[in-house]
Design a protein around this motif. Sequence first.
Motif, PDB file in Angstrom:
ATOM      1  N   ASP A 127       9.239  -4.615   7.257  1.00 55.69           N
ATOM      2  CA  ASP A 127      10.072  -5.728   7.728  1.00 55.69           C
ATOM      3  C   ASP A 127      11.436  -5.765   7.052  1.00 55.69           C
ATOM      4  N   ASP A 128      11.529  -5.505   5.750  1.00 60.18           N
ATOM      5  CA  ASP A 128      12.831  -5.540   5.075  1.00 60.18           C
ATOM      6  C   ASP A 128      13.110  -4.283   4.253  1.00 60.18           C
ATOM      7  N   GLU A 129      12.284  -3.261   4.411  1.00 64.91           N
ATOM      8  CA  GLU A 129      12.433  -1.969   3.730  1.00 64.91           C
ATOM      9  C   GLU A 129      12.478  -2.097   2.216  1.00 64.91           C
ATOM     10  N   THR A 130      11.753  -3.072   1.668  1.00 66.21           N
ATOM     11  CA  THR A 130      11.668  -3.229   0.223  1.00 66.21           C
ATOM     12  C   THR A 130      10.573  -2.322  -0.318  1.00 66.21           C
ATOM     13  N   ARG A 131      10.905  -1.572  -1.359  1.00 67.71           N
ATOM     14  CA  ARG A 131       9.927  -0.706  -1.998  1.00 67.71           C
ATOM     15  C   ARG A 131       8.907  -1.605  -2.684  1.00 67.71           C
ATOM     16  N   THR A 132       7.648  -1.428  -2.294  1.00 71.58           N
ATOM     17  CA  THR A 132       6.604  -2.261  -2.873  1.00 71.58           C
ATOM     18  C   THR A 132       5.895  -1.565  -4.034  1.00 71.58           C
ATOM     19  N   TRP A 133       5.709  -0.268  -3.936  1.00 68.46           N
ATOM     20  CA  TRP A 133       5.152   0.496  -5.046  1.00 68.46           C
ATOM     21  C   TRP A 133       5.252   1.987  -4.794  1.00 68.46           C
ATOM     22  N   SER A 134       5.001   2.749  -5.845  1.00 68.99           N
ATOM     23  CA  SER A 134       5.030   4.210  -5.789  1.00 68.99           C
ATOM     24  C   SER A 134       3.760   4.743  -6.430  1.00 68.99           C
ATOM     25  N   ARG A 135       3.410   5.943  -6.040  1.00 67.70           N
ATOM     26  CA  ARG A 135       2.196   6.570  -6.600  1.00 67.70           C
ATOM     27  C   ARG A 135       2.446   8.063  -6.765  1.00 67.70           C
ATOM     28  N   THR A 136       1.982   8.615  -7.864  1.00 66.02           N
ATOM     29  CA  THR A 136       2.096  10.038  -8.152  1.00 66.02           C
ATOM     30  C   THR A 136       0.697  10.630  -8.218  1.00 66.02           C
TER      31      THR A 136
END
Length: 171
Positions: A127-136
């Motif tokens: 909806d607003d292209e906000t990064r919510t989290w990342s994973r490696t």
Amino acid sequence: MVSRRSVLLALVLLGAVLVGVGFATGTPEPVLTIENDDNVSYQVTAYTVEDLDAAGYLNFEVTTDDGEQRLVTYNDLVWTTSYQNVTLVDEGVNSQSFTVGPNETTTGVVDGWSHGDVTLYIVESDDDETRTWSRTVTCDSRGQDHGLRMAADSGGGGSTHCGGGFGWMIR
């Protein structure tokens, strides 16, 4: 009595069959399953790089809360959650995007993965292209299963099954 020549021939044939099966099935890339238990859509982008050092130094253009565009590394993205419009600026990096709608599950293969690569996931709300989290994910074996789950109450989480052994030959 079985001759040495017969045993050697049988071993050579068995080896050729195993090599043939390995070439016929190729190198299976990770299988990604994304579960979205939230009421918004998410965009998940997968990147594959050769190792953790290369991953940490990938450069991304982002937009901050105050609208400023900035260049950050993947290491910055792991901890900061307020960035929007996360876009890789480095060239030559394998990437693939998946979109999962509200209360949907999507499964796909992470293309471009080679044996030993590290897989990075950046999850943005659609909806607003906000990064919510990342994973490696640092599995270096074949036959991997990666799982990502988004939920309104807990944000998100993931699971990883690293394959190995001879299972890759029958995938």
